[in-house]
Design a protein around this motif. Structure first.
Motif, PDB file in Angstrom:
ATOM      1  N   GLU A  12     132.266  30.988 -54.498  1.00 16.93           N
ATOM      2  CA  GLU A  12     130.442  30.639 -54.702  1.00 16.93           C
ATOM      3  C   GLU A  12     130.262  31.411 -56.020  1.00 16.93           C
ATOM      4  OE1 GLU A  12     128.140  33.322 -51.821  1.00 16.93           O
ATOM      5  OE2 GLU A  12     130.380  34.010 -51.466  1.00 16.93           O
ATOM      6  N   ALA A  13     128.816  31.557 -56.563  1.00 23.56           N
ATOM      7  CA  ALA A  13     128.473  31.731 -57.902  1.00 23.56           C
ATOM      8  C   ALA A  13     127.174  31.577 -58.042  1.00 23.56           C
ATOM      9  CB  ALA A  13     129.563  31.226 -59.703  1.00 23.56           C
ATOM     10  N   ALA A  14     127.126  32.930 -58.901  1.00 22.11           N
ATOM     11  CA  ALA A  14     125.386  32.967 -59.332  1.00 22.11           C
ATOM     12  C   ALA A  14     124.407  31.522 -59.821  1.00 22.11           C
ATOM     13  CB  ALA A  14     125.523  33.841 -60.081  1.00 22.11           C
ATOM     14  N   SER A  15     125.600  30.694 -60.325  1.00 19.32           N
ATOM     15  CA  SER A  15     125.203  29.596 -61.019  1.00 19.32           C
ATOM     16  C   SER A  15     125.997  28.591 -61.027  1.00 19.32           C
ATOM     17  CB  SER A  15     124.381  30.200 -62.718  1.00 19.32           C
ATOM     18  OG  SER A  15     125.075  30.035 -63.666  1.00 19.32           O
ATOM     19  N   LEU A  16     125.362  27.744 -60.847  1.00 22.17           N
ATOM     20  CA  LEU A  16     126.031  26.482 -60.776  1.00 22.17           C
ATOM     21  C   LEU A  16     125.664  25.432 -61.675  1.00 22.17           C
ATOM     22  CD1 LEU A  16     127.319  26.475 -56.725  1.00 22.17           C
ATOM     23  CD2 LEU A  16     129.368  26.622 -58.580  1.00 22.17           C
TER      24      LEU A  16
END
Length: 416
Positions: free
Chosen positions: A298-302
């Protein structure tokens, strides 16, 4: 009938047995399931009684030994050390927890998912009732392919395949033997097991084995006896899960995306793995549905071309994908095959390599890429092949149609 199910491990190991138990409840049986606490909700939702067994599969796999296990690949010694330092470290606690079943209402049958009949063999002997072994991976001795943790040899060696089963049995049994024999003598009042364990006895006495996978995927070798049953997969019939509207909109907003997820497998460097996946998807020109999983992808933005999900119902999701990229767990493999879409297996450990080989041999996807060897070039090429190779789509669609025609759950319930 009152039935007790014993099951330990990750989601792919345990959840098929919550499906089986739920089916038995619907068929009018009283079912108790002994498993780890992180599956309690699934057990109770299926209408079964819950009996707690020590350990948390997620925590165990995220621990140092669990990470070592997930990174062991096909190195048998590393795999054994990782498994024994994580799940094997709880051997005495398992004996105490399973022994607690003796204080509950009597049961008529034990269905045991643990390999080699561990704990269930002894409980059945103490209670004077039958035990049936059950599983979703092939673990019965055969001369036609090696035990799933071992690689096939490039040149056949007489006796190798059968030898791999005996080696695997003893690697597990000799760790559990002292604890189980102490439990048998001190708690159950039974004599200790033989030095080599109950494996040969179970073969000679033709204990019933119920396997929740399909003969269309693993054709039964001729040296498996009539006491071994291939029922077809145990797929959940209903689900209370509803897809979020954002996921529905994403799927409908362009070409069918590719699913990528590694289920309950731990990942030591999830950010690095995620970066590789995103770069490969961009290079291959594909959209992704990315499952965060226990590895934490997971990441803060994709990018707009990637949609991140947590839990989802594979029955709903996979048929809407162009292809499925996954770790090769038995459960995920089954749902991907049933969906009738191509697959790429990125195996970490144990039976995942076996399912990767079967995917290639069945012609429904490219050669597996072991997670330890995953790089940008290999993943990009595989994503392009999944999208473009017509034979993958045709053979996957044909296999999916055959699997959807089976009712493995109903077949298993009839046998039990």
């Amino acid at each position: 009938m009152h039935i007790t199910i014993l099951a330990l491990g990750s989601s792919g190991d345990v959840l098929p047995f919550t499906t089986l138990g739920g089916g038995l409840v619907q068929a009018g049986h009283h079912v108790r399931m002994a498993t780890m606490s992180n599956f309690e909700q699934a057990v109770r939702t299926a209408g079964m009684d819950f009996h707690r067994v020590s350990g948390d599969a997620s925590a165990l796999l995220a621990s140092g030994p669990g990470l070592d296990l997930g990174e062991s690949g096909q190195n048998i010694i590393k795999m054994w050390l990782g498994a024994m330092r994580s799940f094997g470290a709880l051997a005495t606690a398992y004996a105490e927890d399973f022994g607690g079943l003796l204080n509950l209402d009597p049961t008529d049958l034990i269905v045991n998912q643990l390999p080699g009949g561990l704990y269930g063999f002894d409980l059945a002997e103490k209670m004077g009732i039958p035990m049936i072994s059950a599983g979703v991976i092939p673990l019965t001795r055969t001369s036609h392919f090696p035990m799933v943790a071992f690689p096939p040899l490039p040149v056949p060696l007489p006796g190798y395949n059968r030898m791999t089963y005996r080696i695997a049995e003893q690697l597990v049994w000799q760790v559990y033997r002292p604890k189980i024999n102490r439990w048998r003598v001190n708690t159950l009042g039974l004599p200790p097991q033989f030095f080599a364990g109950p494996f040969t006895q179970m073969q000679q006495e033709r204990y019933q084995v119920v396997n929740g996978f399909s003969r269309h995927v693993v054709p039964p070798p001729p040296d498996w006896g009539s006491n071994l049953h291939l029922t077809g997969y145990w797929f959940a019939q209903t689900s209370e899960w509803s897809p979020p509207q954002g996921l529905v909109d994403f799927i409908n907003d362009g070409e069918a995306p590719i699913y990528i997820g590694f289920g309950s497998m731990p990942i030591r460097n999830p950010n690095e793995t995620l970066e590789t996946i995103l770069q490969c998807a961009q290079s291959a020109g594909v959209r992704l549905v990315l499952h965060r999983g226990w590895g934490g992808l997971e990441a803060a933005s994709l990018p707009d071309t990637v949609y991140s999900i947590g839990f989802s119902d594979f029955n709903w999701l996979f048929p809407r994908m162009a292809a499925v990229v996954h770790h090769g767990g038995a459960g995920t493999t089954a749902y991907a095959m049933r969906a009738g879409v191509p697959s790429l297996v990125i195996p970490f450990v144990f039976d995942q390599f076996f399912w990767g080989r079967r995917t290639l041999e069945l012609g429904i996807g490219p050669r597996a890429i072991p997670f330890k060897k995953l790089d940008g070039a290999s993943l990009t090429n595989a994503l392009i092949a999944l999208q473009s190779k017509a034979s993958f789509r045709e053979k996957a669609a044909d296999l999916g149609e055959r699997l959807r025609a089976e009712n493995g759950l109903a077949h298993a319930i009839r046998i039990l």
